[in-house]
Write a protein that holds these residues in place. Structure first.
Motif, PDB file in Angstrom:
ATOM      1  N   ASP A  14      40.419  40.097  26.548  1.00 49.36           N
ATOM      2  CA  ASP A  14      39.146  40.386  25.887  1.00 49.36           C
ATOM      3  C   ASP A  14      38.575  39.113  25.275  1.00 49.36           C
ATOM      4  O   ASP A  14      39.076  38.001  25.513  1.00 49.36           O
ATOM      5  CB  ASP A  14      39.320  41.478  24.828  1.00 49.36           C
ATOM      6  N   ALA A  15      37.526  39.263  24.475  1.00 47.44           N
ATOM      7  CA  ALA A  15      36.838  38.112  23.888  1.00 47.44           C
ATOM      8  C   ALA A  15      37.703  37.366  22.874  1.00 47.44           C
ATOM      9  O   ALA A  15      37.402  36.217  22.533  1.00 47.44           O
ATOM     10  CB  ALA A  15      35.536  38.567  23.231  1.00 47.44           C
ATOM     11  N   ASP A  16      38.759  38.012  22.390  1.00 45.52           N
ATOM     12  CA  ASP A  16      39.677  37.358  21.444  1.00 45.52           C
ATOM     13  C   ASP A  16      40.909  36.807  22.139  1.00 45.52           C
ATOM     14  O   ASP A  16      41.910  36.492  21.486  1.00 45.52           O
ATOM     15  CB  ASP A  16      40.105  38.353  20.358  1.00 45.52           C
ATOM     16  N   ASN A  17      40.833  36.693  23.461  1.00 46.77           N
ATOM     17  CA  ASN A  17      41.946  36.166  24.272  1.00 46.77           C
ATOM     18  C   ASN A  17      43.201  37.027  24.159  1.00 46.77           C
ATOM     19  O   ASN A  17      44.321  36.535  24.279  1.00 46.77           O
ATOM     20  CB  ASN A  17      42.276  34.716  23.887  1.00 46.77           C
ATOM     21  N   LYS A  83      31.805  37.371  30.497  1.00 47.77           N
ATOM     22  CA  LYS A  83      31.099  37.540  29.223  1.00 47.77           C
ATOM     23  C   LYS A  83      32.006  38.111  28.137  1.00 47.77           C
ATOM     24  O   LYS A  83      31.882  37.766  26.969  1.00 47.77           O
ATOM     25  CB  LYS A  83      29.893  38.459  29.424  1.00 47.77           C
ATOM     26  N   ALA A  84      32.904  39.032  28.499  1.00 47.08           N
ATOM     27  CA  ALA A  84      33.715  39.711  27.496  1.00 47.08           C
ATOM     28  C   ALA A  84      35.185  39.318  27.548  1.00 47.08           C
ATOM     29  O   ALA A  84      36.023  39.946  26.917  1.00 47.08           O
ATOM     30  CB  ALA A  84      33.596  41.222  27.675  1.00 47.08           C
ATOM     31  N   GLY A  85      35.522  38.264  28.288  1.00 49.75           N
ATOM     32  CA  GLY A  85      36.925  37.864  28.392  1.00 49.75           C
ATOM     33  C   GLY A  85      37.184  37.152  29.699  1.00 49.75           C
ATOM     34  O   GLY A  85      36.328  36.413  30.194  1.00 49.75           O
ATOM     35  N   THR A  86      38.354  37.365  30.270  1.00 48.45           N
ATOM     36  CA  THR A  86      38.691  36.705  31.531  1.00 48.45           C
ATOM     37  C   THR A  86      39.436  37.662  32.448  1.00 48.45           C
ATOM     38  O   THR A  86      40.002  38.663  32.010  1.00 48.45           O
ATOM     39  CB  THR A  86      39.592  35.475  31.298  1.00 48.45           C
ATOM     40  N   ILE A  87      39.413  37.312  33.740  1.00 50.45           N
ATOM     41  CA  ILE A  87      40.225  37.996  34.734  1.00 50.45           C
ATOM     42  C   ILE A  87      41.313  37.010  35.173  1.00 50.45           C
ATOM     43  O   ILE A  87      41.012  35.872  35.539  1.00 50.45           O
ATOM     44  CB  ILE A  87      39.399  38.436  35.960  1.00 50.45           C
ATOM     45  N   ILE A  88      42.566  37.458  35.125  1.00 54.00           N
ATOM     46  CA  ILE A  88      43.701  36.607  35.487  1.00 54.00           C
ATOM     47  C   ILE A  88      44.302  37.122  36.787  1.00 54.00           C
ATOM     48  O   ILE A  88      44.549  38.321  36.940  1.00 54.00           O
ATOM     49  CB  ILE A  88      44.784  36.627  34.392  1.00 54.00           C
ATOM     50  N   THR A  89      44.523  36.203  37.715  1.00 50.72           N
ATOM     51  CA  THR A  89      45.213  36.547  38.960  1.00 50.72           C
ATOM     52  C   THR A  89      46.470  35.703  39.063  1.00 50.72           C
ATOM     53  O   THR A  89      46.410  34.468  38.978  1.00 50.72           O
ATOM     54  CB  THR A  89      44.324  36.284  40.190  1.00 50.72           C
ATOM     55  N   ILE A  90      47.606  36.360  39.209  1.00 53.64           N
ATOM     56  CA  ILE A  90      48.897  35.686  39.327  1.00 53.64           C
ATOM     57  C   ILE A  90      49.380  35.799  40.759  1.00 53.64           C
ATOM     58  O   ILE A  90      49.440  36.899  41.319  1.00 53.64           O
ATOM     59  CB  ILE A  90      49.952  36.310  38.394  1.00 53.64           C
ATOM     60  N   SER A  91      49.712  34.665  41.376  1.00 54.77           N
ATOM     61  CA  SER A  91      50.245  34.683  42.739  1.00 54.77           C
ATOM     62  C   SER A  91      51.499  33.814  42.810  1.00 54.77           C
ATOM     63  O   SER A  91      51.790  33.043  41.888  1.00 54.77           O
ATOM     64  CB  SER A  91      49.197  34.181  43.734  1.00 54.77           C
TER      65      SER A  91
END
Length: 457
Positions: A14-17, A83-91
């Protein structure tokens, strides 16, 4: 054993990491490391990547490495800011069990001995405050009662560490091994703190053990009673050395685990080396303290009725995992074997741990070590035989010498183990000898008096 695999996972912050969604295996790793969902990211390298992606507004990716108390992982992480945070992709997630090292097994063996010898045990919370107390030593009755009434207070309010003027409680590493003041006891006591918690040592509280420097006087025979001796260099210097070395280890561990913030892998590795060197120094301090004790003319172990076969089985059990790591099979005395003897339990165990530990260290991988016990002509014997390179006549004449390592380098030894072990064996009216030939392994033989009063039926 390796459990390497290649897996992908997605997660969202979210926006607060804070991590608010996560797929396996990232979710389990995050929870084992002490995190929550939703909750703060507890993997420093991943948190650093998320923060930088949000600050720059750019898609970022890099290799990350981390570990908890179970696994060490490496993976490729890609973070896309929104805008509201990040999307993380782990490979390319690769997880591997953390190997149990010889140092880990030595610590386990030490802990088993501490638990056996302790006169008082207590459970502490994360702030080192008392939760429960139990004790068996008669000269700790007053202290135990006070601690029982003081549940919820720091344990150092009742057993004050000698020579520590800082505000209590100190970091647990600085208190581990410290001498503590017990007014109603004539014995010296050392505090041993065992941290609990998979995410971080101490995150789930501690176990406290108070270990005495000697048995109660009533257990010592009149022949072995000696007048009080003055404090020597070991008693004077060891506590002074332990404090700065423990502080070095504590600081190095903080850096290694990146609790103070993310840093490059090479610096984390440097910190790991510093912590390992510190642990070696503490072991050397213990060896030198024991060396002074056994060389004191007034030193005399407390004779006790023991079962040498049982002590041997305990030593094999303590070192079993270390042997397994090298594929070495330990052949211990059978459960129904019994060889009654007269000797001090902890000193006999100390000698056997040293002999079996040496055999594991210098045996070939996949080899076998035999531990046999027998009684003959009023003497109880424990024999530790290995399949190592063996010793020639010259090496056999030097192997029990002080600081003798027979030319070995880089194994972390002090060259005192066999010297101290022989001194202990002879102090118990026994002996420690070796039979060997180059290329044919070695047989170390511990001999102590058999128990003449034991029932042989």
């Amino acid at each position: 054993m390796s459990s390497a695999s290649i897996i992908s996972a997605r997660a969202r912050t979210d926006a607060d990491n804070r991590l608010i969604e996560a797929e396996e295996p990232l979710a389990s790793f995050h929870m084992r490391a002490g995190g929550e969902i939703p909750g703060a990211i507890v993997t420093p390298a991943l948190l650093d990547l998320v923060c930088k992606a949000r600050q720059t507004g750019k898609r970022l990716s890099r290799a990350i490495r981390a570990q908890d108390s179970v696994e060490q992982i490496s993976a490729w992480a890609e973070v896309v800011p929104g805008k509201a945070g990040t999307i993380i992709t782990i490979s390319t997630w690769e997880a591997e069990d953390i190997p149990i090292t010889a140092a880990d097994e030595e610590r386990r063996g030490h802990l088993a001995l501490v638990r056996h010898l302790s006169g008082l045990t207590a459970r502490l919370d994360v702030e080192q405050k008392l939760l429960t107390v139990d004790w068996t030593a008669a000269d700790l009755d007053a202290l135990g009662e006070e601690m029982m009434l003081g549940v919820g207070q720091p344990w150092t309010n009742f057993a004050s560490p000698a020579g520590y003027s800082h505000e209590q409680p100190l970091h647990w590493r600085l208190l581990d091994g410290a001498l503590v003041s017990v007014p109603d006891s004539k014995r010296e006591w050392a505090a041993q703190l065992v941290p609990n918690g998979r995410a971080e040592p101490g995150s789930e509280g501690f176990e406290l053990y108070l270990v005495p420097d000697r048995p109660l006087e009533e257990r010592i025979t009149k022949q072995s009673r000696k007048p009080e001796r003055s404090a020597g260099i070991g008693r004077d210097i060891a506590p002074v050395l332990r404090q700065p070395v423990s502080r070095i280890i504590a600081n190095a561990e903080t850096i290694r685990t990146q609790l103070a913030g993310p840093l490059a892998d090479e610096y984390s590795n440097y910190a790991s080396d510093i912590a390992s060197a510190g642990e070696h120094l503490l072991a050397l301090i213990d060896d030198l303290t024991t060396l002074e004790m056994v060389e004191d003319e007034e030193f005399s172990p407390a004779p006790d009725n023991i079962d040498l076969a049982d002590v041997a089985r305990r030593a094999v059990g303590i070192l079993g995992v270390r042997a397994k790591e090298r594929g070495i099979q330990l052949d211990a005395p059978k459960d129904d074997e019994s060889v009654p003897a007269v000797g001090e339990f902890r000193r006999t165990l100390q000698v056997l741990l040293n002999l079996i530990g040496n055999a594991i260290r210098y045996s070939p991988e996949g080899g076998q070590i035999w531990v046999r016990v027998e009684e003959e002509n009023g003497r109880a014997r424990a024999v530790v035989a290995d399949q190592g390179e063996g010793l020639d006549d010259d090496q056999q004449s030097r192997v029990f010498a002080k600081f003798e390592r027979l030319g070995r380098k880089g194994d972390g030894g002090s060259g005192l183990g066999l010297y101290i072990s022989r001194r202990l064996a002879r102090a118990m009216k026994g002996d420690l000898t070796v039979e060997s030939a180059k290329g044919q392994g070695a047989r170390f033989i511990l001999e102590i008096p058999a128990d003449p009063d034991a029932d042989r039926a």
